[in-house]
Scaffold this motif. Sequence first.
Motif, PDB file in Angstrom:
ATOM      1  N   ASN A  72      60.574  39.671  77.908  1.00 40.00           N
ATOM      2  CA  ASN A  72      59.125  39.759  78.112  1.00 40.00           C
ATOM      3  C   ASN A  72      58.757  39.021  79.401  1.00 40.00           C
ATOM      4  OD1 ASN A  72      56.327  38.017  76.571  1.00 40.00           O
ATOM      5  ND2 ASN A  72      56.270  39.888  77.736  1.00 40.00           N
ATOM      6  N   HIS A 111      55.349  36.320  80.661  1.00 37.02           N
ATOM      7  CA  HIS A 111      55.639  35.923  79.296  1.00 37.02           C
ATOM      8  C   HIS A 111      54.424  35.416  78.500  1.00 37.02           C
ATOM      9  CE1 HIS A 111      57.497  33.515  76.060  1.00 37.02           C
ATOM     10  NE2 HIS A 111      58.429  34.444  76.131  1.00 37.02           N
ATOM     11  N   ASP A 168      59.308  44.096  77.511  1.00 40.59           N
ATOM     12  CA  ASP A 168      57.876  44.054  77.209  1.00 40.59           C
ATOM     13  C   ASP A 168      57.171  43.556  78.466  1.00 40.59           C
ATOM     14  OD1 ASP A 168      55.318  43.336  76.424  1.00 40.59           O
ATOM     15  OD2 ASP A 168      55.950  42.446  74.517  1.00 40.59           O
TER      16      ASP A 168
END
Length: 383
Positions: A166, A169, A198
């Motif tokens: 991710n 973040h 992500d």
Amino acid sequence: MQIQTKLPKVGTTIFTVMSQLAAEHQAVNLGQGFPDFDGPQALRDALSAAMAAGKNQYAPMTGIPALRQQIAAKTQALYGRTVDADAEVTVTSGATEALFAAIAAVVRAGEEVIVLDPCYDSYEPAIELNGARAVHVPLDLAADFAVDWQRVRDAMTPATRMIIVNTPHNPCGAVFSAADLDALAELTRGSGVFVLSDEVYEHIVFDGAAHQSVLRHAELAERSFVVSSFGKTYHCTGWKVGYCIAPPALSAEFRKVHQYLTFCTFSPAQWALAEVLERDPAHYRELPAFYQAKRDRFRALLDGSRFRLLPVAGAYFQVVDYSALSDEDDVAYCRRLVREAGVAAIPVSAFYETPPAASRLIRFCFAKTDAVLEQAAERLRGL
Ligand code: PMP
Ligand code: GLN
């Protein structure tokens, strides 16, 4: 009767809990991550126009072509990668759906998925519902939440099927460097391990840095699902429109799940987003400066407080250390903060399987109007 449930550990999310507490105590809600302002007027007008024009029936399962083409054009312009709008881009009902569908598409029962703690709360339930197990590897708290790639390597086993990353973040605000992409590519080379990246905060990266999308990395992109969300980019988290970019073979598997999970995503929003992406790319290009100004303002406002501010390189969250103020654990501290100071935050331990001992970190969302940030900061400075 004893009922064998599939998610025995899951309760109400911390985001819902803190939003409810904020409402109960009429607190300033810097907890759950959502902007308290609307997206561009042109976007909202385009949504109304799409509904008035009768775009109200099922969209194609993969998303309307105009939106998929705009996503492909943006990917080309920003990350230099040509993706086939028909075979590699799927519009989803938020990033949450895309994350679930990617996991369900390739992770089989008994396999392992590596997640990097602290991590977003929807990953593990999605892994568990597919009969797999989340293997938690901590980010390096002492190195501003960088990934310790050696620890990731050590956690890999023959059962590892996927690694979820991710960047930028949530909750830590850390971002990947190009070297992180190389390390991830090296780690997964020839392993049969997929990457789920992500990137919902892809347009919120600060200090002139470029977002290091997995899509920039030709080798990694070949084994990756890249997920994003228009909720973050257009200040409309309630619309729940996101997308997944993956190579044709992976997209084909992804679509088998998406087809039966939701089939398609809210049609009028797809038309509206396609129009605004084409007409006004300046919106997402200006987003870093917009949120950087909020970050800088919020940090400056907290200057006289007793919180220690951790660095924020991207996304719209400020993590602070409150150890100068209290020795309580972060959940207890957040509950007291909302009650006594009238400010809601999120305890960072909620993003961990095993939080670091004695960590005293909470997350504030700074996607708020300046007046709200000022009000919150005034209360926080008084502590
Ligand atoms: N991933 C991360 C890191 C998030 O912060 C969020 C939402 N805040 C999501 C996924 C989910 O995005 P969506 O609301 O589009 O489902
Ligand atoms: N992603 C949002 C956050 O991190 C919350 C989304 C939700 O409430 N499920 O705060």
